[in-house]
Design a protein around this motif. Structure first.
Motif, PDB file in Angstrom:
ATOM      1  N   LEU A  10      27.299 -43.361  -8.830  1.00  0.00           N
ATOM      2  CA  LEU A  10      25.845 -43.516  -8.944  1.00  0.00           C
ATOM      3  C   LEU A  10      25.485 -44.857  -9.582  1.00  0.00           C
ATOM      4  O   LEU A  10      24.451 -45.448  -9.279  1.00  0.00           O
ATOM      5  N   ILE A  11      26.346 -45.344 -10.444  1.00  0.00           N
ATOM      6  CA  ILE A  11      26.100 -46.615 -11.113  1.00  0.00           C
ATOM      7  C   ILE A  11      26.436 -47.784 -10.195  1.00  0.00           C
ATOM      8  O   ILE A  11      25.666 -48.722 -10.045  1.00  0.00           O
ATOM      9  N   VAL A  12      27.587 -47.721  -9.541  1.00  0.00           N
ATOM     10  CA  VAL A  12      28.050 -48.822  -8.690  1.00  0.00           C
ATOM     11  C   VAL A  12      27.269 -48.887  -7.382  1.00  0.00           C
ATOM     12  O   VAL A  12      26.975 -49.963  -6.874  1.00  0.00           O
ATOM     13  N   LYS A  13      26.938 -47.725  -6.828  1.00  0.00           N
ATOM     14  CA  LYS A  13      26.188 -47.614  -5.569  1.00  0.00           C
ATOM     15  C   LYS A  13      26.810 -48.417  -4.422  1.00  0.00           C
ATOM     16  O   LYS A  13      26.158 -49.293  -3.843  1.00  0.00           O
ATOM     17  N   SER A  24      33.158 -53.513  -4.627  1.00  0.00           N
ATOM     18  CA  SER A  24      33.195 -52.082  -4.943  1.00  0.00           C
ATOM     19  C   SER A  24      34.526 -51.470  -4.533  1.00  0.00           C
ATOM     20  O   SER A  24      35.123 -50.681  -5.280  1.00  0.00           O
ATOM     21  N   LEU A  25      35.006 -51.829  -3.341  1.00  0.00           N
ATOM     22  CA  LEU A  25      36.305 -51.309  -2.889  1.00  0.00           C
ATOM     23  C   LEU A  25      37.446 -51.837  -3.750  1.00  0.00           C
ATOM     24  O   LEU A  25      38.398 -51.103  -4.045  1.00  0.00           O
ATOM     25  N   ILE A  32      42.305 -46.728  -8.868  1.00  0.00           N
ATOM     26  CA  ILE A  32      43.428 -45.926  -8.352  1.00  0.00           C
ATOM     27  C   ILE A  32      44.748 -46.448  -8.914  1.00  0.00           C
ATOM     28  O   ILE A  32      45.601 -45.662  -9.365  1.00  0.00           O
ATOM     29  N   CYS A  33      44.906 -47.769  -8.904  1.00  0.00           N
ATOM     30  CA  CYS A  33      46.138 -48.362  -9.444  1.00  0.00           C
ATOM     31  C   CYS A  33      46.266 -48.091 -10.947  1.00  0.00           C
ATOM     32  O   CYS A  33      47.359 -47.823 -11.442  1.00  0.00           O
ATOM     33  N   ALA A  34      45.149 -48.156 -11.662  1.00  0.00           N
ATOM     34  CA  ALA A  34      45.181 -47.862 -13.096  1.00  0.00           C
ATOM     35  C   ALA A  34      45.573 -46.412 -13.337  1.00  0.00           C
ATOM     36  O   ALA A  34      46.355 -46.110 -14.249  1.00  0.00           O
ATOM     37  N   GLY A  35      45.054 -45.500 -12.508  1.00  0.00           N
ATOM     38  CA  GLY A  35      45.441 -44.095 -12.638  1.00  0.00           C
ATOM     39  C   GLY A  35      46.926 -43.897 -12.435  1.00  0.00           C
ATOM     40  O   GLY A  35      47.591 -43.169 -13.189  1.00  0.00           O
TER      41      GLY A  35
END
Length: 168
Positions: A10-13, A24-25, A32-35
């Motif tokens: 909702l913030i990045v939109k 954004s991508l 994802i990489c940080a996760g």
């Protein structure tokens, strides 16, 4: 985590109709990489690796990945820029030791929702430093992120289970 992720969306939109799609991508890919990285930090911690050892290799990898871009786009820094870079490095190191300790001592699903707080801190910094005024969807996103963090904190500390059982 899904609620906090939804709040960040909702913030990045992100949309397909503007030039913000690529950043954004890239941000999503970075998340994802940080996760994945912090899942590995957790595994290393469970195997008994020292936090300082993990932080050393984590930081070394980050520097090596950025080295080609630095070499190609090298621009000498002013004394002020170098001082700010060193202060940012010290802050990042302290933060990295803290997050490594958190992921070493708790499952990723319990710690990771608090990582979304950086979105809220970025908004506060953006408002006071750059004058960015968030819209209503952004405020809803902030509330979702903070709410998810509070619910997970209460759940992990047993408060929600006791209320459910009627213990207060």
């Amino acid at each position: 985590m899904a609620v906090a992720f939804g709040g960040s969306m909702l913030i990045v939109k992100p949309t397909l109709s503007n030039l913000d799609l690529v950043p954004s991508l890239l941000g999503l890919l970075g998340g994802i990489c940080a996760g994945f990285a912090y899942t590995m930090v957790r595994k290393l911690g469970l195997r008994g690796e020292r936090g300082s050892y993990i932080v050393f290799f984590f930081s070394t990898f980050s520097c090596l990945v950025l080295l080609p871009w630095m070499a190609v786009n090298y621009v000498p820094m002013t004394g002020y820029q170098l001082a700010m870079l060193l202060l940012a490095g010290v802050s990042a190191t302290v933060g990295q030791f803290g997050i490594t300790a958190a992921y070493t001592h708790a499952p990723a699903r319990e710690v990771s929702v608090f990582d979304y707080s950086q979105v809220v801190f970025s908004a506060v910094l953006g408002y006071f430093v750059f004058g960015d005024v968030p819209d209503g969807w952004s405020f809803l996103g902030y509330l979702l992120i903070i709410g998810a963090a509070v619910v997970i904190f209460l759940y992990n500390n047993g408060y929600l289970q006791r209320r459910k059982e009627g213990d207060g």
